[in-house]
Write an enzyme that holds these catalytic residues in place. Structure first.
Site, mmCIF file in Angstrom:
data_model
loop_
_atom_site.group_PDB
_atom_site.id
_atom_site.type_symbol
_atom_site.label_atom_id
_atom_site.label_comp_id
_atom_site.label_asym_id
_atom_site.label_seq_id
_atom_site.Cartn_x
_atom_site.Cartn_y
_atom_site.Cartn_z
ATOM 1 N N ARG A 1 7.092 -0.366 10.793
ATOM 2 C CA ARG A 1 7.843 0.695 9.631
ATOM 3 C C ARG A 1 8.215 2.220 10.278
ATOM 4 O O ARG A 1 9.105 2.328 8.760
ATOM 5 C CB ARG A 1 6.816 0.867 8.421
ATOM 6 C CG ARG A 1 6.394 -0.747 7.732
ATOM 7 C CD ARG A 1 5.685 -0.747 6.460
ATOM 8 N NE ARG A 1 4.472 -1.798 6.118
ATOM 9 C CZ ARG A 1 5.260 -2.104 5.113
ATOM 10 N NH1 ARG A 1 6.469 -2.251 5.081
ATOM 11 N NH2 ARG A 1 4.348 -3.284 4.997
ATOM 12 N N ASP B 1 17.411 -8.685 -1.131
ATOM 13 C CA ASP B 1 17.267 -9.888 -0.404
ATOM 14 C C ASP B 1 17.552 -11.147 -1.064
ATOM 15 O O ASP B 1 18.317 -10.872 -1.970
ATOM 16 C CB ASP B 1 15.701 -10.598 -0.001
ATOM 17 C CG ASP B 1 15.820 -11.507 1.002
ATOM 18 O OD1 ASP B 1 17.070 -11.356 2.200
ATOM 19 O OD2 ASP B 1 15.079 -12.220 1.984
ATOM 20 N N PHE C 1 16.852 -10.667 9.788
ATOM 21 C CA PHE C 1 15.413 -10.339 9.798
ATOM 22 C C PHE C 1 15.471 -8.611 10.084
ATOM 23 O O PHE C 1 15.704 -8.208 11.905
ATOM 24 C CB PHE C 1 14.427 -11.062 9.994
ATOM 25 C CG PHE C 1 13.324 -10.618 8.884
ATOM 26 C CD1 PHE C 1 12.694 -10.648 8.218
ATOM 27 C CD2 PHE C 1 12.555 -9.195 9.347
ATOM 28 C CE1 PHE C 1 11.499 -10.830 7.112
ATOM 29 C CE2 PHE C 1 11.199 -9.249 8.976
ATOM 30 C CZ PHE C 1 10.831 -9.768 8.023
ATOM 31 N N GLU D 1 14.651 1.032 -3.169
ATOM 32 C CA GLU D 1 13.409 -0.362 -2.775
ATOM 33 C C GLU D 1 14.158 0.239 -1.667
ATOM 34 O O GLU D 1 15.497 0.902 -1.440
ATOM 35 C CB GLU D 1 14.738 -1.556 -4.036
ATOM 36 C CG GLU D 1 13.714 -2.471 -4.320
ATOM 37 C CD GLU D 1 12.475 -3.110 -3.322
ATOM 38 O OE1 GLU D 1 12.660 -2.585 -2.184
ATOM 39 O OE2 GLU D 1 12.149 -3.972 -3.708
ATOM 40 N N ASP D 2 13.576 -0.866 -0.649
ATOM 41 C CA ASP D 2 14.101 -0.734 0.991
ATOM 42 C C ASP D 2 15.113 -1.726 1.039
ATOM 43 O O ASP D 2 16.275 -1.411 1.665
ATOM 44 C CB ASP D 2 12.755 -0.911 1.745
ATOM 45 C CG ASP D 2 12.282 -2.674 0.917
ATOM 46 O OD1 ASP D 2 12.734 -3.015 0.077
ATOM 47 O OD2 ASP D 2 10.942 -2.626 1.801
HETATM 48 P P1 IMP Z 1 12.857 -10.413 -2.963
HETATM 49 O O1 IMP Z 1 12.552 -10.161 -4.256
HETATM 50 O O2 IMP Z 1 13.997 -12.156 -2.114
HETATM 51 O O3 IMP Z 1 14.940 -9.546 -3.322
HETATM 52 O O4 IMP Z 1 12.716 -9.743 -1.826
HETATM 53 C C1 IMP Z 1 12.829 -8.842 -0.912
HETATM 54 C C2 IMP Z 1 11.401 -8.270 -0.276
HETATM 55 O O5 IMP Z 1 11.389 -9.020 0.503
HETATM 56 C C3 IMP Z 1 11.690 -6.782 -0.125
HETATM 57 O O6 IMP Z 1 10.934 -5.968 -1.025
HETATM 58 C C4 IMP Z 1 11.481 -6.928 1.493
HETATM 59 O O7 IMP Z 1 9.983 -6.055 1.132
HETATM 60 C C5 IMP Z 1 11.111 -7.825 1.507
HETATM 61 N N1 IMP Z 1 12.025 -8.463 3.014
HETATM 62 C C6 IMP Z 1 12.905 -8.989 2.613
HETATM 63 N N2 IMP Z 1 14.321 -8.772 3.684
HETATM 64 C C7 IMP Z 1 13.523 -8.255 4.755
HETATM 65 C C8 IMP Z 1 13.895 -8.081 6.099
HETATM 66 O O8 IMP Z 1 14.823 -8.418 6.699
HETATM 67 N N3 IMP Z 1 12.930 -7.394 6.753
HETATM 68 C C9 IMP Z 1 11.226 -7.037 6.193
HETATM 69 N N4 IMP Z 1 11.262 -7.278 5.403
HETATM 70 C C10 IMP Z 1 11.724 -8.146 3.989
HETATM 71 MG MG MG Z 2 10.347 -3.404 -0.949
#
Ligand code: IMP
Ligand code: MG
Length: 174
Positions: free
Chosen positions: A163, A101, A150, A97-98
């Protein structure tokens, strides 16, 4: 509104850390193959860089998910937009994963993948924002823990932009 991007983690730092994590993974999967599951689109740059540096045999598959809800608050209900091409049965699966959050996407995804009976299931992320967690997620390999900002670059976008930046940057709105 115009935004600026400030370098948070340089290209050199990211590359050095990916090498380090790839070495740990190669060591821990010694004698096995690792099946990387890349979460599109954000995970794609990290997956490629990581895969190039893993020394055990690697296979790859891709999955795309989106969470229901608005852009800033995901509901925790995740829709599979593109599923994997191959079954996971008996494979040593490493989800790439990237960023983690809130943890909503990954807690759903890991449960879903676990039900497909992989031999093992682990998670590797480029970035982790632990302060933001609302659902517990076990992160096996993490390159960088970052504060609640962010970020973009290395696969991560802001409205589909940035990206392709070769570093991780924080978005500043003026
Ligand atoms: P989660 O379900 O809240 O953990 O969401 C994770 C997803 O939200 C990641 O896979 C990203 O696609 C997006 N995301 C969360 N934080 C960021 C950020 O700081 N920059 C860009 N995308 C983010
Ligand atoms: Mg993602």
């Amino acid at each position: 509104m115009r935004e600026k991007v400030r370098v948070l983690i340089s290209e050199e730092e990211v590359e050095a850390k990916i090498r380090e994590i790839a070495a740990v993974i190669s060591h821990e999967y010694e004698g096995k193959s690792v099946h990387l599951v890349c979460v599109l689109k954000g995970g794609v740059f990290f997956t490629c860089e990581l895969a190039k540096r893993i020394t055990v045999p690697v296979s790859l598959d891709f999955m795309s998910v989106s969470s229901y809800g608005d852009d800033t608050k995901s509901s925790g209900v995740v829709k599979i937009v593109k599923d994997l091409d191959e079954p996971l049965e008996g494979k040593d699966v490493l989800v790439v994963e990237d960023i983690i959050d809130s943890g909503r996407t990954l807690s759903y995804l890991l449960e879903n993948l676990k039900s497909r009976n992989p031999a093992s299931l682990r998670l590797c992320t480029l970035l982790d924002k632990p302060e933001r967690r609302v659902r517990p997620v076990k992160v096996d390999y993490c390159c960088f823990e970052i504060p609640d900002e962010f970020v973009v670059g290395y696969g991560l976008d802001y409205a589909q932009k940035y990206r392709n930046l070769p570093f991780v940057g924080a978005v500043e709105l003026d």
